[in-house]
Structure formats: structure tokens, C-alpha cells
Design an enzyme around this catalytic site. Structure first.
Site, PDB file in Angstrom:
ATOM      1  N   ASP A 256     -14.061   5.738   3.745  1.00 35.29           N
ATOM      2  CA  ASP A 256     -12.748   6.015   3.192  1.00 35.29           C
ATOM      3  C   ASP A 256     -11.757   6.166   4.331  1.00 35.29           C
ATOM      4  OD1 ASP A 256     -11.631   6.320   0.495  1.00 35.29           O
ATOM      5  OD2 ASP A 256     -10.801   8.154   1.357  1.00 35.29           O
TER       6      ASP A 256
ATOM      7  N   GLY B 209      -3.700  -4.498   4.719  1.00 31.98           N
ATOM      8  CA  GLY B 209      -3.124  -3.186   4.374  1.00 31.98           C
ATOM      9  C   GLY B 209      -1.938  -2.809   5.244  1.00 31.98           C
TER      10      GLY B 209
HETATM   11  P1  ITT Z   1     -12.793   0.982  -1.105  1.00 35.30           P
HETATM   12  O1  ITT Z   1     -12.399   2.437  -1.344  1.00 35.30           O
HETATM   13  O2  ITT Z   1     -13.322   0.276  -2.310  1.00 35.30           O
HETATM   14  O3  ITT Z   1     -13.701   0.830   0.077  1.00 35.30           O
HETATM   15  P2  ITT Z   1      -9.923   0.647  -0.534  1.00 35.30           P
HETATM   16  O4  ITT Z   1      -9.103  -0.569  -0.230  1.00 35.30           O
HETATM   17  O5  ITT Z   1      -9.493   1.506  -1.682  1.00 35.30           O
HETATM   18  O6  ITT Z   1     -11.452   0.159  -0.704  1.00 35.30           O
HETATM   19  P3  ITT Z   1      -9.479   2.865   1.307  1.00 35.30           P
HETATM   20  O7  ITT Z   1      -9.353   3.843   0.182  1.00 35.30           O
HETATM   21  O8  ITT Z   1     -10.343   3.247   2.452  1.00 35.30           O
HETATM   22  O9  ITT Z   1     -10.031   1.456   0.798  1.00 35.30           O
HETATM   23  O10 ITT Z   1      -8.094   2.445   1.892  1.00 35.30           O
HETATM   24  C1  ITT Z   1      -6.903   3.070   1.528  1.00 35.30           C
HETATM   25  C2  ITT Z   1      -5.745   2.143   1.783  1.00 35.30           C
HETATM   26  O11 ITT Z   1      -5.537   2.049   3.175  1.00 35.30           O
HETATM   27  C3  ITT Z   1      -5.912   0.734   1.244  1.00 35.30           C
HETATM   28  O12 ITT Z   1      -4.684   0.332   0.666  1.00 35.30           O
HETATM   29  C4  ITT Z   1      -6.200  -0.107   2.457  1.00 35.30           C
HETATM   30  O13 ITT Z   1      -5.606  -1.387   2.350  1.00 35.30           O
HETATM   31  C5  ITT Z   1      -5.542   0.699   3.571  1.00 35.30           C
HETATM   32  N1  ITT Z   1      -6.356   0.585   4.777  1.00 35.30           N
HETATM   33  C6  ITT Z   1      -7.646   0.981   4.938  1.00 35.30           C
HETATM   34  N2  ITT Z   1      -8.096   0.644   6.157  1.00 35.30           N
HETATM   35  C7  ITT Z   1      -7.063   0.033   6.784  1.00 35.30           C
HETATM   36  C8  ITT Z   1      -6.900  -0.572   8.040  1.00 35.30           C
HETATM   37  O14 ITT Z   1      -7.904  -0.630   8.908  1.00 35.30           O
HETATM   38  N3  ITT Z   1      -5.728  -1.108   8.345  1.00 35.30           N
HETATM   39  C9  ITT Z   1      -4.694  -1.083   7.481  1.00 35.30           C
HETATM   40  N4  ITT Z   1      -4.763  -0.561   6.253  1.00 35.30           N
HETATM   41  C10 ITT Z   1      -5.938  -0.006   5.906  1.00 35.30           C
END
Ligand code: ITT
Length: 183
Positions: free
Chosen positions: A64, A141
Site C-alpha cells: 500500500d 499515478g
Molecule cells: P492496489 O491497492 O490494488 O495494489 P492501488 O492503485 O489502489 O492498487 P495504492 O493504494 O497503493 O494502489 O496507491 C494509491 C494511489 O497512489 C494510486 O492512485 C496510485 O496510482 C498512486 N501511487 C501508488 N504508487 C505510486 C507511485 O510509485 N508513483 C505514483 N503514484 C503512485
């Protein structure tokens, strides 16, 4: 050893695979479940890992990540996924218009379950700032608006930089060093 990475995010899987591929066999477990509502990413990761283990009954990890912006009192934090879908990078940049303190941190927690109820947590973080405008096309993201500390490019402008400095990379390194993957 073979492990599963449970995630709905193909980009996260790609980055984890890039780091772990020579060390362990990682398989994607497409995983859509209702995430716990909490302000604590460790709690969210722990809950998700236990749910994923129940699903596959094999060694599995989840990860996460959260973007924490100082001037926004930690927002989007554990609401990063929701905020990205709702307002995206444009919306974050709008909230930051005219704000001088642009400090932000990416936090990652990996939660690994090898057997029932036994959760191991690994942490990674990356400090930086929020750019004035979105730049770059790599990554995913919030990458176009995040500049790691001491650098000028956003993660989306240099994937090499991201692979070297990111919150995810550091958490994966901790995970690997812990010996969890070697038994
Ligand atoms: P899972 O929980 O199914 O793994 P998720 O996309 O919901 O997938 P997260 O809750 O970890 O993943 O991510 C929260 C948000 O932050 C999500 O919109 C991602 O696109 C963004 N995010 C996560 N890691 C990132 C990164 O390395 N660089 C840029 N944005 C990121």
C-alpha cells in the site's frame, strides 16, 4: 520460491517484478477487494494481506502506497487512490496553487503472509516536493508531479531515478534483505 503479489494495479506489479525477477518467482494475483478505511497504511496493508492469503493460500504480499503532502495536512495520504481517481494530478496541483511549502513524502508498506495470521511488514519512503506543473510520461499515478529530494526531474521524467530512489524500491529492498524470500 514462488510468491504472489496481490494488486489491482498492473504498474505496481511491473515495478515489483523489475526488482524481484532475478531473486524470486513473482506471480500476479489480480486482487480487487474493499480496502479497509484507516489513516494508517500499515493497518490497511496488513488487512489486505490477510484477505489475499485467504484467497490464494500461498505465500503472498500486498503493498500500500500513499502520497503525503505537508501543506495539505497529509492529504491525500491513505485516500491517495480515491483522490487520484476523483481529482488526479490536475486537482492536486490546483490545491497547491500559490503554496510555497511543497514538501511531500511517498510512503509504502509491504505486508507479506507466508502462513496463516503471520504478517511481516516492510517499509519504504521517499521524500520530495510537488512540482509546479505535471511533467513526464513514464511511471504512473502521481509520478508526473513528484520530484524526489535533491533532484530536478519528476519520477515520470526519469524512470531510472524512480527505480533507484522510490518508496517501492526501498520497501522491496527491505523485503528482500529480510530473508523472507529465501526459505
Ligand atoms: P492496489 O491497492 O490494488 O495494489 P492501488 O492503485 O489502489 O492498487 P495504492 O493504494 O497503493 O494502489 O496507491 C494509491 C494511489 O497512489 C494510486 O492512485 C496510485 O496510482 C498512486 N501511487 C501508488 N504508487 C505510486 C507511485 O510509485 N508513483 C505514483 N503514484 C503512485
Amino acid at each position: 520460491m514462488e510468491i504472489f503479489f496481490a494488486t489491482s494495479n498492473k504498474d505496481k506489479f511491473k515495478e515489483a517484478l523489475h526488482f524481484l525477477k532475478d531473486k524470486v518467482t513473482v506471480k500476479h494475483l489480480p486482487f480487487d477487494y474493499v480496502e479497509l478505511r484507516s489513516e494508517n497504511i500499515e493497518e490497511i496493508a496488513r488487512d489486505a494481506a490477510l484477505a489475499a492469503y485467504k484467497r490464494c493460500r500461498e505465500p503472498v504480499f500486498v503493498e500500500d502506497s500513499a502520497l503525503i503532502i505537508d501543506a495539505l495536512k497529509g492529504f491525500p495520504g491513505t485516500y491517495s487512490s480515491w483522490a487520484f481517481r476523483k481529482i488526479g494530478n490536475e486537482g492536486i496541483l490546483k490545491l497547491m496553487e500559490g503554496v510555497r511549502d511543497r514538501k511531500a513524502t511517498f510512503e509504502t508498506r509491504i505486508a507479506f503472509v507466508r502462513r496463516k495470521e503471520e504478517v511481516h511488514i516492510f517499509r519504504g519512503s521517499c521524500e520530495g516536493t510537488i512540482a509546479i506543473e505535471a511533467r513526464g510520461t513514464e511511471g504512473f499515478g502521481y509520478d508526473p508531479i513528484f520530484i524526489p529530494a535533491g533532484e530536478h526531474q519528476t519520477f515520470a521524467e526519469s524512470i531510472e531515478l524512480k527505480n533507484k530512489l522510490s518508496h517501492r524500491y526501498k520497501a522491496l529492498l527491505e523485503f528482500y534483505k529480510s530473508q523472507s524470500l529465501r526459505l
